[in-house]
Design a protein around this motif. Sequence first.
Motif, PDB file in Angstrom:
ATOM      1  N   ASP A 180      -2.427   6.677   0.191  1.00 58.66           N
ATOM      2  CA  ASP A 180      -3.641   6.821   0.992  1.00 58.66           C
ATOM      3  C   ASP A 180      -4.736   7.281   0.035  1.00 58.66           C
ATOM      4  O   ASP A 180      -4.917   8.478  -0.199  1.00 58.66           O
ATOM      5  N   GLU A 181      -5.449   6.310  -0.558  1.00 58.69           N
ATOM      6  CA  GLU A 181      -6.402   6.635  -1.619  1.00 58.69           C
ATOM      7  C   GLU A 181      -7.564   7.490  -1.108  1.00 58.69           C
ATOM      8  O   GLU A 181      -8.099   8.333  -1.840  1.00 58.69           O
ATOM      9  N   ARG A 211       5.277  12.548   9.114  1.00 57.43           N
ATOM     10  CA  ARG A 211       4.250  13.369   9.774  1.00 57.43           C
ATOM     11  C   ARG A 211       4.866  14.522  10.557  1.00 57.43           C
ATOM     12  O   ARG A 211       4.161  15.297  11.193  1.00 57.43           O
ATOM     13  N   ILE A 230       0.856  -1.182   0.000  1.00 59.51           N
ATOM     14  CA  ILE A 230       0.000   0.000   0.000  1.00 59.51           C
ATOM     15  C   ILE A 230       0.896   1.237   0.000  1.00 59.51           C
ATOM     16  O   ILE A 230       1.521   1.571   1.011  1.00 59.51           O
ATOM     17  N   ASN A 277      -3.228   1.864  -5.784  1.00 64.05           N
ATOM     18  CA  ASN A 277      -2.269   0.957  -5.154  1.00 64.05           C
ATOM     19  C   ASN A 277      -2.082  -0.333  -5.941  1.00 64.05           C
ATOM     20  O   ASN A 277      -0.997  -0.908  -5.942  1.00 64.05           O
ATOM     21  N   VAL A 309       1.541   6.836   1.988  1.00 66.81           N
ATOM     22  CA  VAL A 309       1.286   6.309   3.328  1.00 66.81           C
ATOM     23  C   VAL A 309       2.534   6.477   4.191  1.00 66.81           C
ATOM     24  O   VAL A 309       2.444   6.763   5.392  1.00 66.81           O
ATOM     25  N   GLY A 310       3.709   6.329   3.588  1.00 66.41           N
ATOM     26  CA  GLY A 310       4.955   6.412   4.333  1.00 66.41           C
ATOM     27  C   GLY A 310       5.510   7.816   4.472  1.00 66.41           C
ATOM     28  O   GLY A 310       6.666   7.990   4.859  1.00 66.41           O
ATOM     29  N   ARG A 311       4.702   8.834   4.171  1.00 63.01           N
ATOM     30  CA  ARG A 311       5.191  10.209   4.294  1.00 63.01           C
ATOM     31  C   ARG A 311       5.472  10.559   5.754  1.00 63.01           C
ATOM     32  O   ARG A 311       4.842  10.039   6.665  1.00 63.01           O
TER      33      ARG A 311
END
Length: 290
Positions: free
Chosen positions: A6-7, A223, A3, A116, A219-221
């Motif tokens: 983040d769709e 934060r 994945i 994805n 998703v792996g960005r």
Amino acid sequence: MEILFDEKLVAARRERALQKGQGAAFLLDIAAQELSERLAVVERHFDEAVELHGGNGLAARYALETGKVNAIRRAETSEIFGAGQSPILAAGLGEVPLEAASTNLVLSPLSLHLVNDLPGTLIQIRRALKPDGLLLAAIPGAGTLNELRDALLSAEAELMGGASPRVIPFIDVRDAGALLQRAGFALPVVDTETYTVRYDSLFALMQDLRAMGMANPLVGRSRVPLTRRFFLRAAELYAERYSDPDGRVRATFSIIYASGWAPHESQQQPLKPGSAKIRLADALRTMKDE
């Protein structure tokens, strides 16, 4: 399946950008026009067509203007994309809300890079096409936003001693062709057009990306909030490496244009092994003698 995106976040940002009327539709307009030009030279007429996650509907409109399409439906993540006029087939970014063999043509302008499971989505599209139906897609490919990726990674490594993904990965043109074949499309064709857009600064480019609903959806960005110092340094690096003599900076958008047909017995078929009427060696010898 990994994945990457983040769709739901992507869908929310695209919808918000549309509601705010933020513009920055130039890239979608370019892709929609190119798809319509390619459709116009196809020696076929399509009774039923679907625009798949086309945002503002330009691809659908231009397709109708070619005279090659009788009617076209639009599939999107929300009814708001219909603007109260066009009925919308509701579907997530990786979904194709169509029954098997239910349409002659699918247009996909600038959305397949955000799903994805791209192989799975292509398989869904192929199943939705009637025999001898056509897919025409525009997909941002490798090389897109390379300048931005370089500036952000360099600034983060310099100021923070490490780096996290801030620009999404884009597919290579050769991989796009292989995926079409893997999904069962016949006669796949892929090629790339590269567009260079100039901006006053990195900040103007990032504003356009937000207006497209294209802020980092990985998703792996990270934060961790970024500082003003980080963006100023990234802008400096961008200007140092990718500016023109007038001080404006370049941004590259590399668009893969892909087409493929749902298999049909009328299509040209490769010869079966051993069916040739002359051996290759004999043909080469004949050419040499001439």
